[in-house]
Enzyme design. Sequence first.
Site, PDB file in Angstrom:
ATOM      1  N   SER A  10       8.000 -24.434 -36.932  1.00  0.00           N
ATOM      2  CA  SER A  10       8.407 -25.280 -38.050  1.00  0.00           C
ATOM      3  C   SER A  10       8.409 -26.775 -37.739  1.00  0.00           C
ATOM      4  CB  SER A  10       9.764 -24.837 -38.587  1.00  0.00           C
ATOM      5  OG  SER A  10      10.645 -24.586 -37.549  1.00  0.00           O
ATOM      6  N   LYS A  67      14.395 -31.287 -33.928  1.00  0.00           N
ATOM      7  CA  LYS A  67      14.419 -31.744 -35.317  1.00  0.00           C
ATOM      8  C   LYS A  67      14.012 -33.212 -35.374  1.00  0.00           C
ATOM      9  CE  LYS A  67      16.181 -28.059 -37.320  1.00  0.00           C
ATOM     10  NZ  LYS A  67      15.446 -27.347 -38.379  1.00  0.00           N
TER      11      LYS A  67
END
Lengths: 437, 147
Positions: free
Chosen positions: B67, B104
């Site tokens: 992701s 992230k």
Amino acid sequence: MIGLVDANNFYVSCERVFQPKLEGRPVGVMSNNDGCVIARSTELKALDIPMGTPAFKLEGLRQRGEIHLLSSNYELYGDMSARLAQLLRDACPAVAPYSIDEMFVYLEGFTTAQCAALGQRLRQLIRRHLGLPVCVGLAPTHTLAKLANHLAKQDPRYQGVCLLNGQDHTTEALLKRTAVGSVWGVGHRLAERLAIGGVTTAWDLRESDKKQLRKGFSVVLARTALELRGTPCMEMNALEQPRQRIMTSRSFGQPTGVFAEVHNALRRHAQRSAEKLREQQSLARAVMVFLNTNRHRRDQLQYFPQALIPLPSPSDDTRVILDAVRQGLEQIYRPRYRFMKAGVMLLDLVDAEQHQLSLLHPPTRNRHPFLMATVDQINQRMGQGTISFGMTNAPAAWQLRCAHRSDRYTTRWDELMKVGTHPGATQACTSRTEPLP
Amino acid sequence: MPGQSAHFISALPLTSQPLPYLTFLGRAGFSGFPSPAQDYEPCTLDLNTRLVKNPTATFYVTATGDSMEGWGIFEGDLLIVDRSIEPRLGHILIAMLEGEALIKRYALYRGSPHLCSSHPNYPPLLLEGSDCQLWGVVRAVVHEYLR
């Protein structure tokens, strides 16, 4: 001012940097071969599980997931310790590692306020850059710095940094409630003898008459009393060795980059350390080798490596220690550097008597006590180094039992920490690889 | 010893780090012509000096999951994480969330700081009020085509 930077529960803290799920959980680190607990997190201490508890007694708790027990991962601890020492060297004028997780920093020419500020800064820097929690004790002498560090650990109000100037009320109050036996260098026998003369607290010792201390006890104790007054009079090398580690180090007469010369010096230190170890009837679990170049020669290449070699089982056998030293040196030696100093540190000591009780892992000690005792006796009678060990053979491959060792995150490419791009990604990854035999 | 520059002294190697590669500064021969390159001190490029600015605070980790592919991070990539960097918007971070380390991107979403991924299945996570902790800032990604 002298500062003592001491990592909190160092082994456990190293593990937590790379395994955040262990944060706030009771964690213990086991000795080589998973024998017994040698390091505990605060939460494990709170469960009243003492140091040295045999691992099999905790198996139930571990299986129920109530506590985490890890095999010792010396490669990781050694690397984190080297990083800590380097970080301090970059931030302070002078640094002297005292054990794997304790380092003295020397802050000459700093004001008290500057020292306190630097202490806080070091603590934040180490936390952020390495992820390790530390406490800092600052004082004019080694002995007081050690006490200051202890206070910083005990009392959360200090926020990890305690400064004792040796004269203020804090120093007085602290010394009055510190038992004399907790002062650095005052063993428990000595504390008993002092108590007969009415000296029970560190403050009593500080206020004792120096001449009488020298006459009735020793010069060292008289110096300790002076140190408690804030008068520095002990070099680090003169300090009492803590029971948990033995260090022998020396500067070379002439800086050298020759492998054989460095090796020879280390072999001498190893033999001396092993003698000290047997003298205090301990066994070592790990051996650290370190080298220093001359930090004052800015024109020369600088290199301050260290290597940590775990022993297959706790040992006081000079031959085993020599083998470990050679392995360590081979790991860190690089040509082109001119080494100034070399040293050997024996770590995570255990009482020989106590260790004899272990049935599962009989100590290797049984095989050679007479040989070692004879060598020590001859050297004591005829002078240091009369008998020494020749080259030992390459060691057999050491197979440590380490069923619960975490990955060696900082020293092996194939054992790096896995970080997911989304929650659960790392689990998915491990479950994919696990079924393979 | 010739060839030592201040450069090497400041970049102190750690035991865990490969040592800096030293170049030999010699003349072409004892007699004859001096090497025409003699006045240009060679200093072979070393990726360490480019990607590892602070060796004591630099750690390597392996990425897993898909992701973050939108930001160029693929399964199995090597991340060079520098814990000494102060995070800023736009940086890619390693963050600790509920006992798990995650990669992230630290960015604004609807006007407030969030931790974002590049995959629609994982919506941005509001930083305010979460117990998220910073582990380090990703300085570089190494994506190896040959292993």
